[in-house]
Enzyme design. Structure first.
Site, PDB file in Angstrom:
ATOM      1  N   GLY A 112       5.605  -5.380   7.415  1.00 45.72           N
ATOM      2  CA  GLY A 112       5.786  -6.650   6.707  1.00 45.72           C
ATOM      3  C   GLY A 112       6.438  -6.461   5.338  1.00 45.72           C
ATOM      4  N   GLU A 115       9.957  -6.477   6.112  1.00 48.67           N
ATOM      5  CA  GLU A 115      10.353  -7.839   6.504  1.00 48.67           C
ATOM      6  C   GLU A 115      10.514  -8.740   5.270  1.00 48.67           C
ATOM      7  OE1 GLU A 115       7.195  -8.177   9.518  1.00 48.67           O
ATOM      8  OE2 GLU A 115       8.800  -8.637  10.934  1.00 48.67           O
ATOM      9  N   GLU A 135       5.516  -1.432  13.749  1.00 48.15           N
ATOM     10  CA  GLU A 135       4.625  -2.318  14.504  1.00 48.15           C
ATOM     11  C   GLU A 135       4.391  -1.838  15.932  1.00 48.15           C
ATOM     12  OE1 GLU A 135       6.799  -3.273  12.306  1.00 48.15           O
ATOM     13  OE2 GLU A 135       6.059  -4.985  11.162  1.00 48.15           O
TER      14      GLU A 135
HETATM   15  N1  DAK Z   1      -3.407  -1.520   5.223  1.00 47.03           N
HETATM   16  C1  DAK Z   1      -4.489  -1.238   4.461  1.00 47.03           C
HETATM   17  N2  DAK Z   1      -4.600  -0.116   3.713  1.00 47.03           N
HETATM   18  C2  DAK Z   1      -3.566   0.735   3.732  1.00 47.03           C
HETATM   19  C3  DAK Z   1      -2.400   0.519   4.501  1.00 47.03           C
HETATM   20  C4  DAK Z   1      -2.338  -0.693   5.269  1.00 47.03           C
HETATM   21  N3  DAK Z   1      -1.267  -1.017   5.977  1.00 47.03           N
HETATM   22  N4  DAK Z   1      -1.565   1.563   4.308  1.00 47.03           N
HETATM   23  C5  DAK Z   1      -2.181   2.382   3.452  1.00 47.03           C
HETATM   24  N5  DAK Z   1      -3.384   1.906   3.106  1.00 47.03           N
HETATM   25  C6  DAK Z   1      -4.359   2.497   2.206  1.00 47.03           C
HETATM   26  C7  DAK Z   1      -4.973   3.748   2.844  1.00 47.03           C
HETATM   27  O1  DAK Z   1      -6.003   3.388   3.744  1.00 47.03           O
HETATM   28  C8  DAK Z   1      -5.498   4.483   1.624  1.00 47.03           C
HETATM   29  O2  DAK Z   1      -6.679   3.878   1.166  1.00 47.03           O
HETATM   30  P1  DAK Z   1      -8.018   4.762   0.872  1.00 47.03           P
HETATM   31  O3  DAK Z   1      -8.323   5.461   2.141  1.00 47.03           O
HETATM   32  O4  DAK Z   1      -7.614   5.682  -0.241  1.00 47.03           O
HETATM   33  O5  DAK Z   1      -9.047   3.742   0.477  1.00 47.03           O
HETATM   34  C9  DAK Z   1      -4.416   4.198   0.584  1.00 47.03           C
HETATM   35  O6  DAK Z   1      -3.725   3.012   1.040  1.00 47.03           O
HETATM   36  C10 DAK Z   1      -3.412   5.321   0.462  1.00 47.03           C
HETATM   37  O7  DAK Z   1      -2.911   5.594   1.750  1.00 47.03           O
HETATM   38  P2  DAK Z   1      -2.819   7.069   2.351  1.00 47.03           P
HETATM   39  O8  DAK Z   1      -3.916   7.936   1.805  1.00 47.03           O
HETATM   40  O9  DAK Z   1      -2.705   6.957   3.821  1.00 47.03           O
HETATM   41  O10 DAK Z   1      -1.446   7.556   1.697  1.00 47.03           O
HETATM   42  P3  DAK Z   1      -0.330   8.507   2.340  1.00 47.03           P
HETATM   43  O11 DAK Z   1       0.703   8.673   1.285  1.00 47.03           O
HETATM   44  O12 DAK Z   1      -0.951   9.737   2.912  1.00 47.03           O
HETATM   45  O13 DAK Z   1       0.269   7.691   3.568  1.00 47.03           O
HETATM   46  C11 DAK Z   1       1.271   5.771   4.639  1.00 47.03           C
HETATM   47  C12 DAK Z   1       0.901   6.484   3.313  1.00 47.03           C
HETATM   48  C13 DAK Z   1       1.925   4.426   4.241  1.00 47.03           C
HETATM   49  C14 DAK Z   1       2.309   6.607   5.396  1.00 47.03           C
HETATM   50  C15 DAK Z   1       0.028   5.572   5.512  1.00 47.03           C
HETATM   51  O14 DAK Z   1      -1.018   5.050   4.676  1.00 47.03           O
HETATM   52  C16 DAK Z   1       0.247   4.622   6.650  1.00 47.03           C
HETATM   53  O15 DAK Z   1       0.821   5.016   7.688  1.00 47.03           O
HETATM   54  N6  DAK Z   1      -0.167   3.355   6.499  1.00 47.03           N
HETATM   55  C17 DAK Z   1      -0.064   2.351   7.540  1.00 47.03           C
HETATM   56  C18 DAK Z   1       1.326   1.690   7.563  1.00 47.03           C
HETATM   57  C19 DAK Z   1       1.410   0.589   8.616  1.00 47.03           C
HETATM   58  O16 DAK Z   1       1.280   0.860   9.822  1.00 47.03           O
HETATM   59  N7  DAK Z   1       1.542  -0.677   8.171  1.00 47.03           N
HETATM   60  C20 DAK Z   1       1.430  -1.849   9.017  1.00 47.03           C
HETATM   61  C21 DAK Z   1       2.760  -2.181   9.648  1.00 47.03           C
HETATM   62  S1  DAK Z   1       2.601  -3.616  10.727  1.00 47.03           S
HETATM   63  C22 DAK Z   1       3.164 -11.431  10.582  1.00 47.03           C
HETATM   64  C23 DAK Z   1       3.908 -10.992   9.499  1.00 47.03           C
HETATM   65  C24 DAK Z   1       3.927  -9.666   9.191  1.00 47.03           C
HETATM   66  C25 DAK Z   1       3.206  -8.726   9.962  1.00 47.03           C
HETATM   67  C26 DAK Z   1       2.480  -9.171  11.023  1.00 47.03           C
HETATM   68  C27 DAK Z   1       2.470 -10.508  11.352  1.00 47.03           C
HETATM   69  N8  DAK Z   1       3.121 -12.847  10.898  1.00 47.03           N
HETATM   70  C28 DAK Z   1       3.787 -13.777  10.075  1.00 47.03           C
HETATM   71  C29 DAK Z   1       2.397 -13.298  12.045  1.00 47.03           C
HETATM   72  C30 DAK Z   1       3.263  -7.341   9.555  1.00 47.03           C
HETATM   73  C31 DAK Z   1       2.828  -6.281  10.315  1.00 47.03           C
HETATM   74  C32 DAK Z   1       2.907  -4.935   9.717  1.00 47.03           C
HETATM   75  O17 DAK Z   1       3.188  -4.788   8.570  1.00 47.03           O
END
Ligand code: DAK
Length: 271
Positions: A112, A115, A135
Site C-alpha cells: 500500500g 500504491e 501482496e
Molecule cells: N505491518 C505492521 N508492522 C510492520 C509491518 C507491517 N506491514 N512491516 C514492518 N512492521 C514492523 C515489524 O513488525 C517491526 O516491529 P517490532 O517487531 O519491532 O515491534 C518493525 O516494523 C520493524 O520491522 P522489522 O524488524 O521486520 O525490520 P526489517 O528491516 O528487518 O524488515 C521489512 C523490514 C519491511 C522488510 C519487513 O518488516 C517486512 O517484510 N514487512 C512486511 C511488509 C509487507 O508485507 N507489507 C504488506 C504489503 S500488503 C487496500 C489498500 C491497500 C492494501 C490492501 C487493501 N484496500 C483499499 C482494500 C495494502 C496491502 C499491503 O500493503
C-alpha cells in the site's frame, strides 16, 4: 507511542508536507492514516496558497511498508468495505488532488506504500529506497490501485513481473524502468532536493498545472478522440488566461514570469 499522530503536516510557503509518522511500525498503514490522509489532502487542496503537496516520511528508514499486518485481524468487514469498495479507496484521495503531488521516498516503499506513491504525480527517491508489491505473498492482490496504475507507469510486462513475484526492486532499477523519475544524490539530501524541486514546481502556473493534470489523468480513461477534445477544451481555457499573458510578456521583456499567486506565496515564504 500509542497516541502519536500517524501523520504530520508542515507548511513551507507554497509547499505543504504531509509526513507518515509511525516510525516503530515503519509507517505501516493503520486506520489513523486511512482516515486522516483524505481529510488533510482535501483541506490542502482547498487552500489557495498551497501550490504543491509532498508526501514523505518523518524518518529515512521507510516511506511505508504498506498495510499494518498486525492490525488486520481486528478489521471488521464494515471497515474493509468503507475503506475499499463502496466509498472508493482512501488512496484515491491522493489522485483526486488537483495540485501536483510529489512522493518523496526513502527506505521501504512496499505494498500500500507503493500504491500511495503510484497515486502521486511524481516520485523522487533516495538511492537506498526499495520497492515491491508483495501482496501475492500474503495471498492477496494489490487492492489500492496497484494493478491499475503500475502497468501504465512501467508497462504491462514489468508490472505483472513485479506483482506476480512480489520481488523487491532497488532504486536504480526503479529509476531504470520509470517507476521513479528522480533519484536524490543521497538519502541525507533527499529532503533538500525534494524541497528545491517542489519550489520549482510551485513557481510555475498553478492553473496550467491543474488543467494539465486534469487533461492527462482524465484522458487516460477516454478514447483518443474524446481525450483530444478534452485537451483542446482545456487548452482553450488557458490560452487567454492571465498566466499565459504573463508568460508571453515575460518572454518579450526577457525576465522571469511571475505567475498569479506564485509571487505572493513566495513573498510570504520570505517574510
Ligand atoms: N505491518 C505492521 N508492522 C510492520 C509491518 C507491517 N506491514 N512491516 C514492518 N512492521 C514492523 C515489524 O513488525 C517491526 O516491529 P517490532 O517487531 O519491532 O515491534 C518493525 O516494523 C520493524 O520491522 P522489522 O524488524 O521486520 O525490520 P526489517 O528491516 O528487518 O524488515 C521489512 C523490514 C519491511 C522488510 C519487513 O518488516 C517486512 O517484510 N514487512 C512486511 C511488509 C509487507 O508485507 N507489507 C504488506 C504489503 S500488503 C487496500 C489498500 C491497500 C492494501 C490492501 C487493501 N484496500 C483499499 C482494500 C495494502 C496491502 C499491503 O500493503
Amino acid at each position: 507511542m500509542a497516541n502519536q499522530a500517524p501523520l504530520l503536516t508542515k507548511r513551507e510557503g507554497p509547499v505543504a508536507w504531509v509526513s507518515f509518522n509511525r516510525p516503530d511500525a515503519l509507517n505501516a498503514i493503520n486506520d489513523g492514516i486511512r482516515e486522516q490522509l483524505p481529510l488533510i489532502l482535501a483541506d490542502l487542496d482547498r487552500e489557495s496558497e498551497v501550490r504543491v503537496i509532498v508526501l514523505n516520511s518523518s524518518q529515512l528508514r521507510s516511506f511505508s511498508v504498506g498495510a499494518d499486518i498486525k492490525e488486520a485481524p481486528r478489521s471488521t468487514p464494515e471497515l474493509q468495505t468503507g475503506r475499499g469498495v463502496s466509498k472508493g479507496s482512501w488512496i484515491e484521495s491522493i489522485a483526486e488532488v488537483s495540485k501536483p503531488v510529489i512522493a518523496s521516498i526513502a527506505g521501504y516503499c512496499l505494498g500500500g506504500g507503493l500504491e500511495m506513491a503510484l497515486a502521486c504525480d511524481i516520485r523522487i527517491a533516495s538511492p537506498d529506497a526499495s520497492f515491491a508489491l508483495p501482496e501475492i505473498n500474503l495471498g492477496l492482490l494489490p487492492g489500492g490501485g496497484g494493478t491499475q496504475r503500475l502497468p501504465s507507469v512501467v508497462g504491462l510486462g514489468r508490472a505483472l513481473d513485479m506483482m506476480l513475484t512480489g520481488e523487491r526492486l532497488n532504486a536504480t532499477r526503479a529509476y531504470d524502468i520509470g517507476l521513479i523519475t528522480r533519484l536524490s544524490s543521497s538519502a541525507e539530501t533527499l529532503f533538500e532536493e525534494t524541497r528545491d524541486f517542489a519550489n520549482m514546481l510551485a513557481a510555475k502556473s498553478s492553473t496550467a498545472a491543474k488543467l494539465l493534470k486534469q487533461s492527462t489523468l482524465r484522458g487516460m480513461d477516454l478514447q483518443l478522440a474524446e481525450g483530444l477534445r478534452l485537451e483542446r477544451d482545456l487548452f482553450g481555457r488557458l490560452r487567454h488566461s492571465p498566466d499565459s499573458a504573463e508568460a508571453a510578456a515575460a518572454f518579450t521583456e526577457k525576465r522571469a514570469a511571475a505567475f498569479h499567486g506564485a509571487a505572493m506565496a513566495q513573498q510570504r515564504q520570505e517574510n
